[in-house]
Write an enzyme that holds these catalytic residues in place. Sequence first.
Site, PDB file in Angstrom:
ATOM      1  N   ILE A  17     -14.000 -16.899 -74.761  1.00  0.00           N
ATOM      2  CA  ILE A  17     -13.112 -17.911 -74.186  1.00  0.00           C
ATOM      3  C   ILE A  17     -12.667 -18.900 -75.265  1.00  0.00           C
ATOM      4  O   ILE A  17     -11.541 -19.388 -75.247  1.00  0.00           O
ATOM      5  CB  ILE A  17     -13.818 -18.658 -73.036  1.00  0.00           C
ATOM      6  CG1 ILE A  17     -14.363 -17.658 -71.992  1.00  0.00           C
ATOM      7  CG2 ILE A  17     -12.858 -19.614 -72.352  1.00  0.00           C
ATOM      8  CD1 ILE A  17     -15.187 -18.306 -70.888  1.00  0.00           C
ATOM      9  N   SER A 140     -20.307 -25.324 -66.507  1.00  0.00           N
ATOM     10  CA  SER A 140     -20.240 -24.010 -65.862  1.00  0.00           C
ATOM     11  C   SER A 140     -20.308 -24.149 -64.350  1.00  0.00           C
ATOM     12  O   SER A 140     -21.030 -25.018 -63.827  1.00  0.00           O
ATOM     13  CB  SER A 140     -21.417 -23.146 -66.332  1.00  0.00           C
ATOM     14  OG  SER A 140     -21.555 -22.022 -65.488  1.00  0.00           O
ATOM     15  N   TYR A 153     -30.211 -22.131 -68.491  1.00  0.00           N
ATOM     16  CA  TYR A 153     -28.757 -22.222 -68.666  1.00  0.00           C
ATOM     17  C   TYR A 153     -28.129 -23.206 -67.667  1.00  0.00           C
ATOM     18  O   TYR A 153     -27.362 -24.099 -68.046  1.00  0.00           O
ATOM     19  CB  TYR A 153     -28.139 -20.827 -68.501  1.00  0.00           C
ATOM     20  CG  TYR A 153     -26.634 -20.816 -68.640  1.00  0.00           C
ATOM     21  CD1 TYR A 153     -26.027 -20.871 -69.892  1.00  0.00           C
ATOM     22  CD2 TYR A 153     -25.805 -20.776 -67.511  1.00  0.00           C
ATOM     23  CE1 TYR A 153     -24.638 -20.869 -70.016  1.00  0.00           C
ATOM     24  CE2 TYR A 153     -24.423 -20.775 -67.635  1.00  0.00           C
ATOM     25  CZ  TYR A 153     -23.844 -20.823 -68.884  1.00  0.00           C
ATOM     26  OH  TYR A 153     -22.469 -20.832 -69.003  1.00  0.00           O
ATOM     27  N   LYS A 157     -26.217 -26.762 -68.387  1.00  0.00           N
ATOM     28  CA  LYS A 157     -24.817 -27.010 -68.038  1.00  0.00           C
ATOM     29  C   LYS A 157     -24.681 -28.188 -67.070  1.00  0.00           C
ATOM     30  O   LYS A 157     -23.637 -28.839 -67.009  1.00  0.00           O
ATOM     31  CB  LYS A 157     -24.186 -25.730 -67.472  1.00  0.00           C
ATOM     32  CG  LYS A 157     -24.023 -24.633 -68.529  1.00  0.00           C
ATOM     33  CD  LYS A 157     -23.056 -25.065 -69.633  1.00  0.00           C
ATOM     34  CE  LYS A 157     -22.820 -23.988 -70.668  1.00  0.00           C
ATOM     35  NZ  LYS A 157     -21.843 -24.374 -71.691  1.00  0.00           N
ATOM     36  N   PRO A 183     -16.026 -23.698 -65.579  1.00  0.00           N
ATOM     37  CA  PRO A 183     -15.353 -22.412 -65.357  1.00  0.00           C
ATOM     38  C   PRO A 183     -16.178 -21.547 -64.413  1.00  0.00           C
ATOM     39  O   PRO A 183     -17.411 -21.559 -64.453  1.00  0.00           O
ATOM     40  CB  PRO A 183     -15.326 -21.765 -66.751  1.00  0.00           C
ATOM     41  CG  PRO A 183     -15.728 -22.839 -67.717  1.00  0.00           C
ATOM     42  CD  PRO A 183     -16.570 -23.802 -66.945  1.00  0.00           C
ATOM     43  N   LEU A 185     -17.129 -17.579 -63.190  1.00  0.00           N
ATOM     44  CA  LEU A 185     -17.452 -16.406 -64.000  1.00  0.00           C
ATOM     45  C   LEU A 185     -16.169 -15.826 -64.595  1.00  0.00           C
ATOM     46  O   LEU A 185     -15.232 -15.490 -63.870  1.00  0.00           O
ATOM     47  CB  LEU A 185     -18.125 -15.332 -63.146  1.00  0.00           C
ATOM     48  CG  LEU A 185     -18.428 -14.082 -63.960  1.00  0.00           C
ATOM     49  CD1 LEU A 185     -19.723 -14.242 -64.738  1.00  0.00           C
ATOM     50  CD2 LEU A 185     -18.462 -12.853 -63.085  1.00  0.00           C
TER      51      LEU A 185
END
Length: 248
Positions: A17, A140, A153, A157, A183, A185
């Site tokens: 990305i 995320s 994770y 985030k 964002p 997935l």
Amino acid sequence: MRLRDKVAIVTGGGVGIGRAYCLGLAKEGARVVVADIQDKEAEKVAAEIKEAFAVPVDVTSPEKTQAMANAAVKKYGRIDVLVNNAGLYTALKKRPFMEIDPEEWDRVMAVNVKGLFLCVKAVYPVMKQQKKGKIINISSGTVLGGSPYFLHYVSSKAGVIGFTRSLSREVGADHICVNAITPGLTISGSNQGGVLTPEQREDRRKRRCFQRDQVPQDLVGTVIFLASDDSDFITGQTINVDGGTWMY
Ligand SMILES: NC(=O)c1ccc[n+]([C@@H]2O[C@H](COP(=O)([O-])OP(=O)(O)OC[C@H]3O[C@@H](n4cnc5c(N)ncnc54)[C@H](O)[C@@H]3O)[C@@H](O)[C@H]2O)c1
């Protein structure tokens, strides 16, 4: 050309990305510093852009992040935008929290949270002097859904959102905007193989208003908007870009 003559650093810009952010910002006229621990990949992306260069960086290192900011100033004389995109994501295996090693936990926090802190510390004096800057932090959508088997994770985030809010209050007087994006997935290349089964991917599509895969380009417009003068009165916010999976 909404970013004509602006200088943008994109961490983790060498693949996935981050590469799409670099190309998108350049298309709007920005001069781009492609900063990545994968220096060869960063060089390839920089070579695709008219005004760009690559800087090898490990975002967990105070020296390397400072060198990244210095290199941007040396080459282009200013730093207008920092996209804090580098993260440990595709490199991680999903597993129950009891099976996550403390060392892996620490590494995730070091890259995904401390990395942002160090990059901001490196660019802030320049933005402060310019009396303007844009900091865009990549969180995320896993935070919104509380995805299981990814405790380090998702926690990291979630930290990005608190970091964004708190920092925005500290640097408002310097006219520096600090915002985050969550964002959904995104099929980014690196996560195509192995991360999700075809059934899981289909399930994600069904949960969206727009029932298709999310791709890097779906995120680029939001990054350009947050990098541009059009968003000068927006700060401390988290913008969800996921095709309408989560609504809050
Ligand atoms: N792909 C998704 O579905 C998704 C969804 C939500 C959020 N995100 C976030 O978006 C960002 C990019 O995701 P991606 O899918 O392109 O992932 P990716 O794993 O393909 O890219 C991560 C990038 O960060 C770089 N990086 C890792 N450790 C680094 C370090 N210590 N110093 C400098 N660079 C380092 C990698 O080299 C790579 O370029 C990440 O922060 C990720 O958490 C991704």
